[in-house]
Design an enzyme around this catalytic site. Sequence first.
Site, PDB file in Angstrom:
ATOM      1  N   HIS A   1      47.893  46.351  39.134  1.00 35.88           N
ATOM      2  CA  HIS A   1      46.653  45.577  38.954  1.00 35.88           C
ATOM      3  C   HIS A   1      47.348  44.098  39.107  1.00 35.88           C
ATOM      4  CE1 HIS A   1      43.648  42.882  37.179  1.00 35.88           C
ATOM      5  NE2 HIS A   1      42.977  43.550  38.095  1.00 35.88           N
TER       6      HIS A   1
ATOM      7  N   HIS B   1      42.239  46.490  45.491  1.00 38.60           N
ATOM      8  CA  HIS B   1      41.847  45.893  44.184  1.00 38.60           C
ATOM      9  C   HIS B   1      40.982  46.713  43.588  1.00 38.60           C
ATOM     10  CE1 HIS B   1      40.529  42.310  41.615  1.00 38.60           C
ATOM     11  NE2 HIS B   1      41.409  43.107  40.921  1.00 38.60           N
TER      12      HIS B   1
ATOM     13  N   ILE C   1      40.543  41.623  33.690  1.00 35.73           N
ATOM     14  CA  ILE C   1      39.845  40.623  34.603  1.00 35.73           C
ATOM     15  C   ILE C   1      39.800  40.920  36.034  1.00 35.73           C
ATOM     16  CG2 ILE C   1      42.097  39.372  35.265  1.00 35.73           C
ATOM     17  CD1 ILE C   1      38.749  37.752  34.373  1.00 35.73           C
TER      18      ILE C   1
ATOM     19  N   HIS D   1      40.554  48.910  39.492  1.00 35.23           N
ATOM     20  CA  HIS D   1      39.273  48.861  38.744  1.00 35.23           C
ATOM     21  C   HIS D   1      38.454  50.459  38.454  1.00 35.23           C
ATOM     22  CE1 HIS D   1      39.167  44.532  37.683  1.00 35.23           C
ATOM     23  NE2 HIS D   1      39.966  44.609  38.513  1.00 35.23           N
TER      24      HIS D   1
ATOM     25  N   ASN E   1      46.293  41.192  41.909  1.00 37.66           N
ATOM     26  CA  ASN E   1      45.053  40.509  41.261  1.00 37.66           C
ATOM     27  C   ASN E   1      45.448  38.938  41.135  1.00 37.66           C
ATOM     28  OD1 ASN E   1      42.506  40.293  39.898  1.00 37.66           O
ATOM     29  ND2 ASN E   1      43.820  39.390  38.344  1.00 37.66           N
TER      30      ASN E   1
END
Length: 917
Positions: A767, A575, A917, A580, A771
Amino acid sequence: MFVASPVKTNFNGVSLVKSPAFSALSCRKQHRVPISRQVRAVISREEKAVDQEDGKKSTNKPLINSSQFPWQRSKYTGSKTVTAVVKIRKKIKEKLTERFEHQLELFMKAIGQGMLIQLVSEEIDPETGKGRKSLESPVMGLPKAVKDPRYLVFTADFTVPINFGKPGAILVTNLLSTEICLSEIIIEDSTDTILFPANTWIHSKNDNPQARIIFRSQPCLPSETPDGIKELREKDLVSVRGDGKGERKPHERIYDYDVYNDLGDPRKTERVRPVLGVPETPYPRRCRTGRPLVSKDPPCESRGKEKEEFYVPRDEVFEEIKRDTFRAGRFKALFHNLVPSIAAALSNLDIPFTCFSDIDNLYKSNIVLGHTEPKDTGLGGFIGGFMNGILNVTETLLKYDTPAVIKWDRFAWLRDNEFGRQALAGVNPVNIELLKELPIRSNLDPALYGPQESVLTEEIIAREVEHYGTTIEKALEEKRLFLVDYHDILLPFVEKINSIKEDPRKTYASRTIFFYSKNGALRPLAIELSLPPTAESENKFVYTHGHDATTHWIWKLAKAHVCSNDAGVHQLVNHWLRTHASMEPYIIATNRQLSTMHPVYKLLHPHMRYTLEINARARKSLINGGGIIESCFTPGKYAMELSSAAYKSMWRFDMEGLPADLVRRGMAEEDSSAECGVRLVIDDYPYAADGLLIWKAIKDLVESYVKHFYSDSKSITSDLELQAWWDEIKNKGHYDKKDEPWWPKLNTTQDLSQILTNMIWIASGQHAAINFGQYPFGGYVPNRPTLLRKLIPQETDPDYEMFMRNPQYSFLGSLPTQLQATKVMAVQETLSTHSPDEEYLIELREVQRHWFQDEQVVKYFNKFSEELVKIEKTINERNKDKKLKNRTGAGMPPYELLLPTSPHGVTGRGIPNSISI
C-alpha cells in the site's frame, strides 16, 4: 447500602465530601460491597487509610449472602490485596463546553460512579464450574499525576482469597452516560504484575448492559486457554459477530459482511449503480452497516444524510488527530476549488488550461492564515488552534507544494526516459511485464472486440529496436522488451466511457512496448491505442516517436492517453481493489473468529488500524456514484464496474505476495539461491528491489513468530479459531472466489507463514508503494492526467486544423479542466499525507510491546525493527549509486516510497503498519 466513611478531598480548589459511592444505585444489590475481614474492596490508597481509621464504626456482619460469592465461604482462608491500575485516554478538548464536560466526567469518576471492574481468575471455582470472580470494584479517586497529559490513571484495590489464582480477564462496566477510552489495566500483587492491554472504547451501560471483557496480554491458542476464561473467550467472540440484523449503532463493535450495495442511489437516474458482490459483478465483501434499503430490486442501501458517516465498529474509527488531519485536506480543497468554481459558475462552463503557466499558478496561489491564539468560538480560533495545536504546521496551510516530479526539473515529464522510469519507479510500478512472445494476443471475444492479434507487429517493433543496434530476436532472448497492457481490461468499457454526456471524457484501451537499453534506461518503443471495432475499421492506432514536429506532438498525446489509462487502473485496481477492498474481509474475519488472546490476532492487529474507517469514507465520497473518482478519473460512472471486472479476471490471493507477483509478470525468475527465492530480470527496478528487502524482513518475522506458537502441522489443523478464520475469509469475505482452486491450504506452519506474510505486505509495503506517491507524481497534471477530454485528432477530424495551428493549446485542452484538476489534486494530496498519529512498520516493536509479556516474541520484533533500520540505510545508499539510472540523476527525485520512516505530511516516503489513508 454501601457503607463507607465520608472522605474530604480538594477538587480544583473546591472542598468536596464524597457521597457514598453507590448512593444513586442503592437499589441494585449486586453492587453492594461487604466490609469484612475476609473480603474487602478498598477503593483507593487514600480511602484505605481513612477506612482503617474509622474501622470501629463498621460492622463485621456481611451485607451479601455468601452463596452469591462461593469463594467467601469458610473453607477459603487467607486473603491478599491486588491493585488495579487503570489507564484511560482523554479526548482532545478545545471548546469551553467540552472542557466543562470533561471536568464533570472527572468529578463523576471521583465519587465512584464512573467504572466498575471485576477480576476473573484462570482457575475454575468448583462451586460454579466457571472462573472465580472477585467482587465488582468501582474505579474511584482523583486521577494520579502522569507525565503524559493525554491519560488519566486511577487505581482500585481488591482483597481476594490466597487461592484465587492468576487473573486472566477483567470485566469492565462503564457507568457514565458517555463512552470511555480504556488504554490498559495493570494488575499488581506482591508476586506478579499482569498487563491487560485494551486500547478500546468502552460503551456506556446505558447503550449495552453487557460488561466488556479484557484479556491479559499473554497470547494463547484456543487449546491452551486456561479453564477459568474459556467461556469468556468464546463469549467475547460471539459478541462481535452480531446476528446480521438491524442497523448498526455508533457505539457497537459488530463485524459482519455485506455486498457493495451502497455506492449509488436508485431513486436518481444518474446515480444508479450496480451492486458489487453478485455473480455478474463479483467483489470482496465490506463491513455490514444495516442501513435501511431504498430499493429491493436490486437491494440498495440508503446512503443516509450528506454529512452522516457510515458505521464502522467503534474501535475502527479515526482518533481525533487523524480525523482532524483528514478534514484539513478537505478544508484545503474547499479553498483551492473556490476560485475555479466561481469562475466556472460565472461563465457557465468549466475552465480548461490554456497555457502551462495556468498550471504553474496552482502552486503559487496561497491563502495565508496568520498564527492566532485558540479561542473557544469563531472560525479564526478554530483554524489557529487547529493549525498550531494539532498539526503544528506553518501559516501557509492552504498552499500546494510543488510535486516532486517537477520540483527540480520542470521538463522531466516530457522525456521518454522519465515516462519509462515511472513504469519501474513511479506510483504504479506493478503493471509492467516481460514481453515473452510475439504477436501479442487478446483474450477478449473476437466477435465483439475484433481480431485478437495486436497491430503492434513484429515489423513495427523490429524497426524500433534497430535504433538501439539490436534485433527483435536478440531483444526477446536478452529479456529487453517489456509491456504495459491495458487492452483487455479497458476495451469492454471504452464505448460506454466515450458516450458519457454529463461529464464528457474520451479514452482508448492502450498497449505500450518498452525497450530496456544497455545503459539502464527503459524507453517506450511504440503505443497501440484501440477503440471498439466498427464495420469499416478495426479502430486500432499505432504511434511511435518521430523527429518531425507533428509526430512529436501526437506522440505526446499518445503518452498522455497511456498515462490516463494507467492512472485509472492504478486507482481502481491496484490501489483500491488489491489493497483497500481486499484487506477488509481479512480484518472482519480476524475480529469475528480470532480472540484478542490469539497470537495471530495480536500479530495482525497493528496492520488493521483505521482501514475499515478509511474504506467507509471512500464509499461515502470517493468511489460512490458521483464521487471524486467518477468525476475526475477516466472510467467515470463505470469505475467500480471496471474494478469488479478486474477482480473477476485477475485477482487471486496466492499471487498478491511480492515474489509471486513478480514471477507472474515475468519481472523475476525463481532462483532458490536468491534471498527471497527470486532473481530480478531488471536489477534497477526500484519498487521490486526495495520491496523484496521489506518482504524478506516481514517473512522472517512471521516465520519466527509462527514457529514460536505452533510446534507442528497438527497444532495448525487443530486450532479451531484459526481454521474458522481462514474458512471465513475464503467462503464469506471473498465469497465470489470461494470455489477457486488456487486458495492456499492451511495445514502447515509454512502455509500459515505465507498467508500472514501476504496480508502484512499488502497492508504495509504494498500500500505504501502505490499510495504515498500519488501527489508527488500525480500532482502535476500533464505528467499523469487522470482523464482526457479529447481523442487524438486524425487528419479528417475538424479539430485537426486547430491542432496543427496550436498543438500546445490542443494538448492542454485535452487535459482535465482546472476544476477537475484541483479536485483530484486535493484528493491525491490528502491520500498522500501521513497523519501525526501514524504508526510505522519500523516502530512495530513499540506497538507490539504493549501486547506481549513474552521476552522471546519481543526479541523477534526488536530484530525486525533493527532490520528495517539497515534496509533504510541500504535504500539511501542505492539512491546515491550513479549506476542505478532509475533512482538517481540530474534533477531526478530519489526513489523513497519504500523507506520505512517518515515525518508526517506529504513526504513521498514511509511505510505505515496499515492501510490508514
